[in-house]
Design a protein around this motif. Structure first.
Motif, PDB file in Angstrom:
ATOM      1  N   GLY A  83       4.191  32.915  61.842  1.00 57.27           N
ATOM      2  CA  GLY A  83       5.392  32.758  62.604  1.00 57.27           C
ATOM      3  C   GLY A  83       4.940  31.613  63.335  1.00 57.27           C
ATOM      4  N   GLY A  84       5.915  30.541  63.405  1.00 57.42           N
ATOM      5  CA  GLY A  84       5.940  29.197  64.137  1.00 57.42           C
ATOM      6  C   GLY A  84       6.752  29.112  65.427  1.00 57.42           C
ATOM      7  N   ALA A 118       5.963  31.820  70.728  1.00 56.15           N
ATOM      8  CA  ALA A 118       4.565  32.461  71.234  1.00 56.15           C
ATOM      9  C   ALA A 118       3.491  31.728  70.560  1.00 56.15           C
ATOM     10  CB  ALA A 118       4.363  33.894  70.709  1.00 56.15           C
ATOM     11  N   ASP A 156       8.090  33.059  53.692  1.00 53.38           N
ATOM     12  CA  ASP A 156       8.423  34.298  54.471  1.00 53.38           C
ATOM     13  C   ASP A 156       7.073  35.319  54.168  1.00 53.38           C
ATOM     14  OD1 ASP A 156      10.736  33.822  55.550  1.00 53.38           O
ATOM     15  OD2 ASP A 156      11.846  34.358  53.751  1.00 53.38           O
ATOM     16  N   TRP A 173       8.732  45.222  57.148  1.00 56.95           N
ATOM     17  CA  TRP A 173       7.121  45.311  56.325  1.00 56.95           C
ATOM     18  C   TRP A 173       6.229  45.511  57.374  1.00 56.95           C
ATOM     19  CZ3 TRP A 173       4.596  41.151  58.781  1.00 56.95           C
ATOM     20  CH2 TRP A 173       5.312  40.246  59.183  1.00 56.95           C
TER      21      TRP A 173
HETATM   22  C1  FAD Z   1      20.858  32.429  71.621  1.00 57.96           C
HETATM   23  C2  FAD Z   1      19.593  32.807  72.357  1.00 57.96           C
HETATM   24  C3  FAD Z   1      19.271  32.518  73.631  1.00 57.96           C
HETATM   25  C4  FAD Z   1      18.297  33.050  74.037  1.00 57.96           C
HETATM   26  N1  FAD Z   1      17.831  32.370  75.344  1.00 57.96           N
HETATM   27  C5  FAD Z   1      16.795  32.858  76.095  1.00 57.96           C
HETATM   28  C6  FAD Z   1      16.409  32.387  77.429  1.00 57.96           C
HETATM   29  O1  FAD Z   1      17.365  31.732  77.987  1.00 57.96           O
HETATM   30  N2  FAD Z   1      15.450  32.790  77.980  1.00 57.96           N
HETATM   31  C7  FAD Z   1      14.590  33.834  77.273  1.00 57.96           C
HETATM   32  O2  FAD Z   1      13.700  34.207  78.033  1.00 57.96           O
HETATM   33  N3  FAD Z   1      14.916  34.147  75.991  1.00 57.96           N
HETATM   34  C8  FAD Z   1      16.133  33.848  75.247  1.00 57.96           C
HETATM   35  N4  FAD Z   1      16.302  34.118  74.185  1.00 57.96           N
HETATM   36  C9  FAD Z   1      15.218  35.248  73.505  1.00 57.96           C
HETATM   37  C10 FAD Z   1      14.177  34.271  72.959  1.00 57.96           C
HETATM   38  O3  FAD Z   1      14.717  33.560  71.748  1.00 57.96           O
HETATM   39  C11 FAD Z   1      13.290  35.443  72.112  1.00 57.96           C
HETATM   40  O4  FAD Z   1      12.804  36.382  72.948  1.00 57.96           O
HETATM   41  C12 FAD Z   1      11.882  34.726  71.418  1.00 57.96           C
HETATM   42  O5  FAD Z   1      12.200  33.385  70.309  1.00 57.96           O
HETATM   43  C13 FAD Z   1      10.873  35.430  70.963  1.00 57.96           C
HETATM   44  O6  FAD Z   1       9.819  34.578  70.457  1.00 57.96           O
HETATM   45  P1  FAD Z   1       8.950  34.737  69.318  1.00 57.96           P
HETATM   46  O7  FAD Z   1       7.563  33.750  69.604  1.00 57.96           O
HETATM   47  O8  FAD Z   1       8.564  36.182  69.240  1.00 57.96           O
HETATM   48  O9  FAD Z   1       9.663  34.807  68.043  1.00 57.96           O
HETATM   49  P2  FAD Z   1      10.694  33.321  67.593  1.00 57.96           P
HETATM   50  O10 FAD Z   1      10.919  32.237  68.619  1.00 57.96           O
HETATM   51  O11 FAD Z   1      11.875  34.028  67.203  1.00 57.96           O
HETATM   52  O12 FAD Z   1       9.816  32.787  66.233  1.00 57.96           O
HETATM   53  C14 FAD Z   1       9.568  33.569  65.095  1.00 57.96           C
HETATM   54  C15 FAD Z   1       8.679  32.346  64.284  1.00 57.96           C
HETATM   55  O13 FAD Z   1       8.405  33.311  62.926  1.00 57.96           O
HETATM   56  C16 FAD Z   1       8.893  32.877  61.657  1.00 57.96           C
HETATM   57  N5  FAD Z   1       9.335  33.994  60.831  1.00 57.96           N
HETATM   58  C17 FAD Z   1      10.381  34.888  61.277  1.00 57.96           C
HETATM   59  N6  FAD Z   1      10.186  35.988  60.381  1.00 57.96           N
HETATM   60  C18 FAD Z   1       9.069  35.485  59.374  1.00 57.96           C
HETATM   61  C19 FAD Z   1       8.364  35.852  58.138  1.00 57.96           C
HETATM   62  N7  FAD Z   1       9.106  37.035  57.779  1.00 57.96           N
HETATM   63  N8  FAD Z   1       7.323  35.204  57.661  1.00 57.96           N
HETATM   64  C20 FAD Z   1       7.179  33.931  58.309  1.00 57.96           C
HETATM   65  N9  FAD Z   1       7.640  33.378  59.450  1.00 57.96           N
HETATM   66  C21 FAD Z   1       8.708  34.289  59.954  1.00 57.96           C
HETATM   67  C22 FAD Z   1      10.516  32.135  62.427  1.00 57.96           C
HETATM   68  O14 FAD Z   1      10.815  31.183  61.252  1.00 57.96           O
HETATM   69  C23 FAD Z   1      10.053  31.479  63.645  1.00 57.96           C
HETATM   70  O15 FAD Z   1       9.398  30.349  63.331  1.00 57.96           O
HETATM   71  C24 FAD Z   1      17.251  33.657  73.514  1.00 57.96           C
HETATM   72  C25 FAD Z   1      17.600  34.199  72.385  1.00 57.96           C
HETATM   73  C26 FAD Z   1      19.082  33.904  71.536  1.00 57.96           C
HETATM   74  C27 FAD Z   1      19.132  34.301  70.377  1.00 57.96           C
END
Ligand code: FAD
Length: 370
Positions: free
Chosen positions: A9-10, A13, A78, A247
């Protein structure tokens, strides 16, 4: 011995892990980033894009140059399964990758259970890059028609900000629009102070947005509400919170009943310590930490430190969230509300602060500055 490390996941985090690897070499390792798309969208700027404050490119981070600088092979696919005991990852391409150490930050997926009957009218907010493309197509059609009924389902900060952004977007293209926000009352900006709800309610009443405190169930024509009302819709935007990808529950990793990976303060799986995880994919066993971009971003340096600690045989860092989390909620054109525990304020200066923080974040992870 060379250790094989996979970042899954990119998103939010993992960006600082890549930046850490770009700054300081990690000898005797081979590294991969496996992710669904070459671009990662900074979701905090999405409502601002809808409102016309940003171009789509302003919120996209290109992972290719960042991975290259971090001497990490970018694999666009994915992940469809992980066998935690066998240390293997299965990809949509059919490839099976083996690792010694892995870090999971694949985020959550939008919970669509109640909405699938909407068919083509349904527009999930994630993946954000798909949302950007589909909303643009919808807005063009709406402009040609001159009318649009849009419902946003989800009363969290994301749903509220999207409703304001959509209202601004449709006004901008001179569409006669009805924008509705649907949420059970108890989840409307849950976790925020009463003053935030009051400020948002005032801002909503100044716009063309109708709020319905109810559960919504999708039908072919629109949304049927638990209070007996029916909302006809051309488009239903789902911001219904994130749930775990299916999964994960079959991975052998210790997971909650909802499928989130259970980790401790060191962000290591409680069952498989050679697998770390952060962001929306986890649930902490030692304390409650909500799923948010703030926590995903702040966990990144701890992931980076603990991956390094594993390779170098050193002790772990832990991620301790502060008592309150700072949220900046955009509402409409260059206005925002600051919500930090009991401290709440609003105005144009809050929007300017949000703009500076958000643009700074994206800039930090573009190739030149990484
Ligand atoms: C409209 C909107 C506004 C938001 N605004 C805020 C805010 O102002 N402040 C705040 O704190 N939070 C906000 N959030 C919440 C925030 O976006 C998430 O909590 C955050 O993105 C989580 O980070 P993450 O690294 O866990 O996942 P993500 O940033 O979602 O990254 C997931 C990554 O994994 C990849 N991926 C997904 N599934 C797979 C797979 N099966 N195989 C390989 N790669 C995969 C994706 O392509 C992506 O690169 C908002 C969310 C939304 C929808």
């Amino acid at each position: 011995m060379t250790e094989r490390i996979i970042l899954a996941g990119g998103g939010h985090a993992h960006l600082s892990v890549l930046a850490d690897w770009a700054r300081r070499p990690l000898p005797q390792t081979k590294r991969w980033l496996v992710t669904s798309s070459r671009y990662t969208a900074y979701s905090g700027m999405l409502p601002g894009w809808l409102a016309g404050n940003y171009q789509a490119s302003d919120l996209m981070i290109d992972l290719e140059p960042l991975a290259r600088k971090a001497s990490t092979k970018l694999v666009i696919a994915d992940i469809v399964g992980i066998d935690a005991d066998a240390r293997t990852m299965h990809l949509s391409s059919g490839e099976c990758m083996t690792f010694d150490l892995a870090s999971l930050a694949t985020g959550g997926e939008t919970n669509l259970t109640q909405l699938l009957a909407l068919g083509d009218k349904l527009l999930p907010v994630k993946p954000v890059d798909e949302f950007v493309a589909k909303w643009s197509a919808f807005a063009t059609q709406a402009q040609q028609r001159g009318t649009a009924d849009v419902v946003v389902v989800g009363g969290g900060a994301a749903g509220v900000e999207l409703a304001f952004g959509i209202d601004a977007a449709l006004r901008r293209c001179a569409v006669r629009a009805i924008v509705s926000l649907v949420s059970p009352q108890e989840s409307f900006l849950a976790g925020h102070a009463d003053k935030v709800r009051a400020l948002v309610t005032t801002a909503i009443s100044q716009r063309n947005i109708n709020v319905h405190f109810a559960q919504g169930t999708g039908t072919a024509e629109g949304l049927s509400l638990s209070n007996g009302a029916f909302l006809r819709a051309d488009c239903v935007v789902a911001a219904t919170g994130s749930r775990a990808q299916t999964w994960l529950a079959q991975s052998g990793l210790a997971c909650t009943a909802n499928g989130f990976v259970q980790v401790g303060a060191d962000l290591r799986s409680i069952s498989h310590p050679y697998i770390l995880a952060a962001g929306d994919v986890i649930e902490r066993t030692d304390r409650k930490v909500e799923h948010s971009g703030v926590h995903a971003v702040k966990a990144g340096p701890v992931l980076a430190a603990n991956i390094r600690a594993s390779v170098e045989g050193k002790g772990d860092d832990t991620y301790t969230p502060r008592r309150w989390t700072l949220y900046l909620l955009a509402h409409g054109k260059r206005q925002a509300i600051l919500s930090w525990g009991p401290f709440v304020t609003a105005g144009k200066w809050v929007w300017r602060l949000k703009d500076r923080i958000d643009r700074g974040f994206v800039r930090r992870y573009t190739a030149e500055d990484a």
